[in-house]
Design an enzyme around this catalytic site. Structure first.
Site, PDB file in Angstrom:
ATOM      1  N   ASP A  67     -12.155   4.756   5.203  1.00  0.00           N
ATOM      2  CA  ASP A  67     -12.530   3.357   5.398  1.00  0.00           C
ATOM      3  C   ASP A  67     -13.318   3.181   6.688  1.00  0.00           C
ATOM      4  O   ASP A  67     -13.418   4.093   7.509  1.00  0.00           O
ATOM      5  CB  ASP A  67     -11.280   2.456   5.387  1.00  0.00           C
ATOM      6  CG  ASP A  67     -10.152   3.005   6.264  1.00  0.00           C
ATOM      7  OD1 ASP A  67     -10.417   3.889   7.111  1.00  0.00           O
ATOM      8  OD2 ASP A  67      -9.014   2.547   6.103  1.00  0.00           O
ATOM      9  N   ASN A 136       2.296  -3.008   6.768  1.00  0.00           N
ATOM     10  CA  ASN A 136       2.552  -3.816   5.566  1.00  0.00           C
ATOM     11  C   ASN A 136       2.451  -2.971   4.285  1.00  0.00           C
ATOM     12  O   ASN A 136       2.348  -3.501   3.190  1.00  0.00           O
ATOM     13  CB  ASN A 136       1.584  -5.006   5.490  1.00  0.00           C
ATOM     14  CG  ASN A 136       0.122  -4.569   5.426  1.00  0.00           C
ATOM     15  OD1 ASN A 136      -0.174  -3.374   5.413  1.00  0.00           O
ATOM     16  ND2 ASN A 136      -0.778  -5.531   5.376  1.00  0.00           N
ATOM     17  N   HIS A 138      -0.007  -0.806   3.577  1.00  0.00           N
ATOM     18  CA  HIS A 138      -1.359  -0.513   3.079  1.00  0.00           C
ATOM     19  C   HIS A 138      -1.708   0.967   3.233  1.00  0.00           C
ATOM     20  O   HIS A 138      -1.147   1.677   4.063  1.00  0.00           O
ATOM     21  CB  HIS A 138      -2.425  -1.427   3.707  1.00  0.00           C
ATOM     22  CG  HIS A 138      -2.807  -1.160   5.123  1.00  0.00           C
ATOM     23  ND1 HIS A 138      -2.976  -2.174   6.045  1.00  0.00           N
ATOM     24  CD2 HIS A 138      -3.087  -0.020   5.785  1.00  0.00           C
ATOM     25  CE1 HIS A 138      -3.356  -1.653   7.203  1.00  0.00           C
ATOM     26  NE2 HIS A 138      -3.414  -0.348   7.073  1.00  0.00           N
ATOM     27  N   GLU A 143      -5.061  -3.597   1.101  1.00  0.00           N
ATOM     28  CA  GLU A 143      -4.011  -4.514   1.536  1.00  0.00           C
ATOM     29  C   GLU A 143      -3.127  -4.903   0.347  1.00  0.00           C
ATOM     30  O   GLU A 143      -3.507  -4.705  -0.817  1.00  0.00           O
ATOM     31  CB  GLU A 143      -4.669  -5.769   2.126  1.00  0.00           C
ATOM     32  CG  GLU A 143      -5.470  -5.505   3.394  1.00  0.00           C
ATOM     33  CD  GLU A 143      -4.611  -5.372   4.652  1.00  0.00           C
ATOM     34  OE1 GLU A 143      -3.466  -4.877   4.564  1.00  0.00           O
ATOM     35  OE2 GLU A 143      -5.100  -5.746   5.720  1.00  0.00           O
TER      36      GLU A 143
HETATM   37  C1  GLP Z   1      -5.461   1.336   9.687  1.00  0.00           C
HETATM   38  C2  GLP Z   1      -6.211   2.292   8.774  1.00  0.00           C
HETATM   39  C3  GLP Z   1      -5.282   3.073   7.906  1.00  0.00           C
HETATM   40  C4  GLP Z   1      -4.146   3.614   8.744  1.00  0.00           C
HETATM   41  C5  GLP Z   1      -3.325   2.473   9.241  1.00  0.00           C
HETATM   42  C6  GLP Z   1      -2.138   2.893  10.088  1.00  0.00           C
HETATM   43  O1  GLP Z   1      -5.414   0.036   9.254  1.00  0.00           O
HETATM   44  N1  GLP Z   1      -7.176   1.635   7.957  1.00  0.00           N
HETATM   45  O2  GLP Z   1      -6.004   4.108   7.265  1.00  0.00           O
HETATM   46  O3  GLP Z   1      -3.352   4.475   7.991  1.00  0.00           O
HETATM   47  O4  GLP Z   1      -4.140   1.641  10.040  1.00  0.00           O
HETATM   48  O5  GLP Z   1      -2.562   3.157  11.387  1.00  0.00           O
HETATM   49  P1  GLP Z   1      -1.652   3.796  12.489  1.00  0.00           P
HETATM   50  O6  GLP Z   1      -1.579   5.232  12.186  1.00  0.00           O
HETATM   51  O7  GLP Z   1      -2.381   3.524  13.770  1.00  0.00           O
HETATM   52  O8  GLP Z   1      -0.349   3.102  12.452  1.00  0.00           O
END
Ligand code: GLP
Length: 252
Positions: A67, A136, A138, A143
């Site tokens: 993404d 959440n 995702h 989402e």
């Molecule tokens: C972001 C990314 C995800 C990632 C998530 C968790 O929103 N788009 O791909 O897995 O956050 O991030 P973190 O590892 O910083 O908790």
């Protein structure tokens, strides 16, 4: 599904790097799906160290990041492209033409998403996709509520995600407006990968982890669809699983 509960973040990162390196050894032209966020930082550091020690060549590996914010410039501090350059790409022998990214400046986001799906298809699909987990539930930027049959698309971020990624009080007063939209691989795109590795670290993820694997498969928890993937490995640290519940919090 294979579940590995490890004692801490360092072990999670090391075990994940071993798994990724093993996959590259088995298939030198592996097509990798890559995440950003804080969770994979340790994994990338280990992969770079292993590369520097001569353990792995990335010369034939192809990568597709999951993404990217939209809109975003590659030089913006929160750009995922910049993150990947800093933490992985510039340190290993990946060929620039093997690195694939969603363009956060594409004038026509729908066309950009179609281009990405075609690029994935043209290399025979994703081999190993590595995922983090949003608070959440995702995955990528899919989402809650995203349909299971979604392909790469433009999405609007939930307030929860913006807060998790940019802090509770976005500095709009300083002329900083966090991006509210992103381009992301869809759930169907991710689920078609031959193998998925989900990394989950920290107590702030334990609720999402429990809801993803100890409850029904529901679009309100996007990661719950992973229960249906035929080749899923979850590496979670004890903080994410919940110390007291370690060993029984996840159904293997
Ligand atoms: C972001 C990314 C995800 C990632 C998530 C968790 O929103 N788009 O791909 O897995 O956050 O991030 P973190 O590892 O910083 O908790």
């Amino acid at each position: 599904m294979d579940v590995l509960v490890v004692s801490n973040y360092e072990e999670l990162s090391r075990r994940a790097a071993e798994l990724v390196d093993e996959a590259i050894h088995k298939r030198p032209n592996l097509v990798l799906g890559l995440p950003t966020g804080s969770t994979p930082l340790g994994l990338y550091a280990h992969l770079v160290r292993r590369f520097q020690a001569g353990a792995t060549s990335w010369a034939k590996v192809r990568t597709f990041n999951l993404d990217e914010y939209y809109p975003v410039r590659p030089q913006d501090p929160w750009s995922f492209r910049r993150y990947m350059e800093e933490h992985l790409f510039r340190h290993v022998d990946l060929k620039p033409e093997h690195i694939h990214f969603l363009d956060g400046q594409a004038p026509d986001p729908e066309a950009e998403c179609r281009r990405y799906e075609e690029a994935i298809a043209s290399v025979g699909g994703l081999g190993l996709v590595i995922l983090g987990l949003g608070v959440n539930g995702h995955i990528g930027f899919n989402e809650p509520g995203t349909p299971w049959d979604s392909r790469t698309h433009l999405t609007t971020l939930s307030q929860e995600t913006v807060t998790a990624n940019f802090g509770a009080a976005p500095r709009e007063a300083d002329d900083f407006y966090p991006p509210r939209q992103a381009l992301t691989m869809g759930i169907a795109t991710i689920m078609e990968a031959r193998q998925i590795l989900l990394l989950v670290s920290g107590a702030n993820k334990s609720r999402a982890l429990g809801r993803a694997f100890n409850g029904p498969v529901t679009p309100s928890i996007p990661a719950s669809i992973l229960q249906r993937h035929p080749h899923l490995t979850v590496i979670a640290d004890r903080a994410a699983v919940g110390i007291k519940a370690a060993g029984r919090a996840l159904r293997a």
